[in-house]
Each structure stands twice: as structure tokens, then as C-alpha cells.
Motif scaffolding. Structure first.
Motif, PDB file in Angstrom:
ATOM      1  N   GLU A  36       0.836  -1.205   0.000  1.00 39.20           N
ATOM      2  CA  GLU A  36       0.000   0.000   0.000  1.00 39.20           C
ATOM      3  C   GLU A  36       0.868   1.252   0.000  1.00 39.20           C
ATOM      4  O   GLU A  36       0.544   2.251  -0.660  1.00 39.20           O
ATOM      5  CB  GLU A  36      -0.952   0.028   1.207  1.00 39.20           C
ATOM      6  N   GLN A  37       1.962   1.220   0.745  1.00 36.02           N
ATOM      7  CA  GLN A  37       2.883   2.363   0.789  1.00 36.02           C
ATOM      8  C   GLN A  37       3.575   2.543  -0.572  1.00 36.02           C
ATOM      9  O   GLN A  37       3.773   3.666  -1.028  1.00 36.02           O
ATOM     10  CB  GLN A  37       3.923   2.167   1.907  1.00 36.02           C
ATOM     11  N   LYS A  40       1.211   4.351  -2.789  1.00 38.19           N
ATOM     12  CA  LYS A  40       1.161   5.789  -2.474  1.00 38.19           C
ATOM     13  C   LYS A  40       2.357   6.523  -3.082  1.00 38.19           C
ATOM     14  O   LYS A  40       2.209   7.605  -3.650  1.00 38.19           O
ATOM     15  CB  LYS A  40       1.128   6.010  -0.964  1.00 38.19           C
ATOM     16  N   ASP A  66       2.562  -2.997  -8.388  1.00 38.06           N
ATOM     17  CA  ASP A  66       2.063  -2.836  -7.019  1.00 38.06           C
ATOM     18  C   ASP A  66       0.687  -3.470  -6.876  1.00 38.06           C
ATOM     19  O   ASP A  66       0.433  -4.234  -5.939  1.00 38.06           O
ATOM     20  CB  ASP A  66       1.960  -1.349  -6.641  1.00 38.06           C
ATOM     21  N   TYR A  67      -0.208  -3.143  -7.789  1.00 42.26           N
ATOM     22  CA  TYR A  67      -1.576  -3.676  -7.723  1.00 42.26           C
ATOM     23  C   TYR A  67      -1.585  -5.190  -7.898  1.00 42.26           C
ATOM     24  O   TYR A  67      -2.343  -5.883  -7.230  1.00 42.26           O
ATOM     25  CB  TYR A  67      -2.470  -3.018  -8.773  1.00 42.26           C
ATOM     26  N   LEU A  70      -0.869  -6.994  -4.800  1.00 43.69           N
ATOM     27  CA  LEU A  70      -2.021  -7.025  -3.891  1.00 43.69           C
ATOM     28  C   LEU A  70      -3.169  -7.853  -4.460  1.00 43.69           C
ATOM     29  O   LEU A  70      -4.247  -7.905  -3.872  1.00 43.69           O
ATOM     30  CB  LEU A  70      -2.521  -5.600  -3.628  1.00 43.69           C
TER      31      LEU A  70
END
Length: 191
Positions: A36-37, A40, A66-67, A70
Motif C-alpha cells: 500500500e505504501q 502511495k 504494485d496492484y 495485492l
């Protein structure tokens, strides 16, 4: 040593807030532990003015990764689509779109991206263009749609004549229909 790397990269970005590569590397370094960081950090880069096309693509590539980490495939796909608007022949984005389609078992979408990848690479023989029809045929066969399965397997044979699997499954279908000679012919081709 991720801890040291993060510490050094944080020092770099504190001294030079315009150092895009350091931000990209910082996000990549922390992605596994703090995805999550990382998002950002990478999202904050998208609003910077005057970025070159290659830097913009690198930022959206980082966001897609990043996505994906996750398992937010819809958002990863969105980032790839943005990359493809900037560079419609971006091999990395097409490969990720293909991987996402495969993970979702969306075989028609996977075939579309596989065809585009083959076109970009200019080497159709290196890719199995019929494999997604095989997957689709297996799904149809398992759901009882024998006619649809036959269509998919025959399409796979046309696209990838050296692939043996469609012959195996066509043999199974014909055997289940009581057409043993047809089944035997397909199994011979399979072998």
C-alpha cells in the motif's frame, strides 16, 4: 539488505525531491512488505508535470506491479491500459494483460492479447496461438457443450497444427458419442 537500501533511498529523495528514479526504486524495494505504501509513492509521481513518456510508462508499470502484488487485477489492468494508450506496442504491458486474462481464465481475452504479442514480436511460431481455444474447449466439454468444444478444438488445430492436445480431447468427445473409429483417428493424430 532492504533496510539499508530503503534508508539510503529515503535520504536521496529528501535531498532531491525531483529524483523520480529514486522514488520508483524505493517503491519497488518496499513493495513486498508494504504494498500500500509503494502504491502511495508511485501514485504521487503521476501528478508531476513535465514527465517524459518513458518516465510516465515506468511509473504506471510500477503501479501495475504494485496492484498485482495485492492481487488487485482490475487496477493492474487499468494501469496496463494506460501504458498501452501511450505505447500500443509495449510488450511488457501486453504480457501482463495476457497473464491477467489467464489468471481470470478469460480465454477469449487471453487469445486477443496473445495474438497482439505475436504481432509485436513478429514470431507467430514462438507462441502457441491455439492454447486458449484448448482451454475454452475443455471448459465447454466439461459443461456438456460437445459441439462448442469440437469447434474450439478444431480452431486450436487450425491455429496450432503441431499441438497434440486438441486431438486427444476430440478423440474423447467422439468416444463419448460412440464414434469409436473417429475417436481412434484423432487419437492416432494425437500420438
Amino acid at each position: 539488505d532492504k533496510k539499508t537500501a530503503v534508508s539510503l533511498l529515503q535520504k536521496v529523495v529528501k535531498k532531491d525531491t525531483d529524483h523520480i528514479e529514486a522514488y520508483l526504486l524505493l517503491g519497488k524495494t518496499i513493495r513486498d512488505e508494504y504494498p500500500e505504501q509503494a502504491i502511495k509513492i508511485h501514485q504521487s509521481l503521476t501528478i508531476r508535470p513535465g514527465l517524459s513518456k518513458s518516465v510516465t510508462i515506468a511509473i504506471h508499470k510500477a503501479l501495475a506491479e504494485d496492484y498485482k502484488s495485492l492481487n488487485s487485477l482490475k487496477l493492474a489492468k487499468r494501469e496496463c491500459e494506460y501504458i498501452l494508450k501511450l505505447d500500443r506496442r509495449n510488450t511488457w504491458a501486453v504480457e501482463l494483460m495476457l497473464n491477467i486474462a489467464e489468471e481470470k481464465e478469460d480465454w477469449s481475452e487471453a487469445e486477443k492479447w496473445n495474438r497482439l504479442l505475436a504481432k509485436i514480436l513478429g514470431n507467430n511460431s514462438a507462441l502457441d496461438l491455439g492454447k486458449f481455444h484448448i482451454f475454452s474447449g475443455i471448459e465447454k466439454m466439461e459443461s456438456g457443450d460437445q459441439a462448442g468444444a469440437k469447434y474450439e478444438f478444431n480452431k486450436a488445430i487450425k491455429l496450432s497444427p503441431t499441438s497434440s492436445k486438441p486431438f486427444l480431447y476430440l478423440g474423447k468427445i467422439y468416444k463419448s458419442e460412440g464414434k469409436k473409429n473417429d475417436a481412434l483417428n484423432y487419437w492416432k493424430q494425437f500420438v
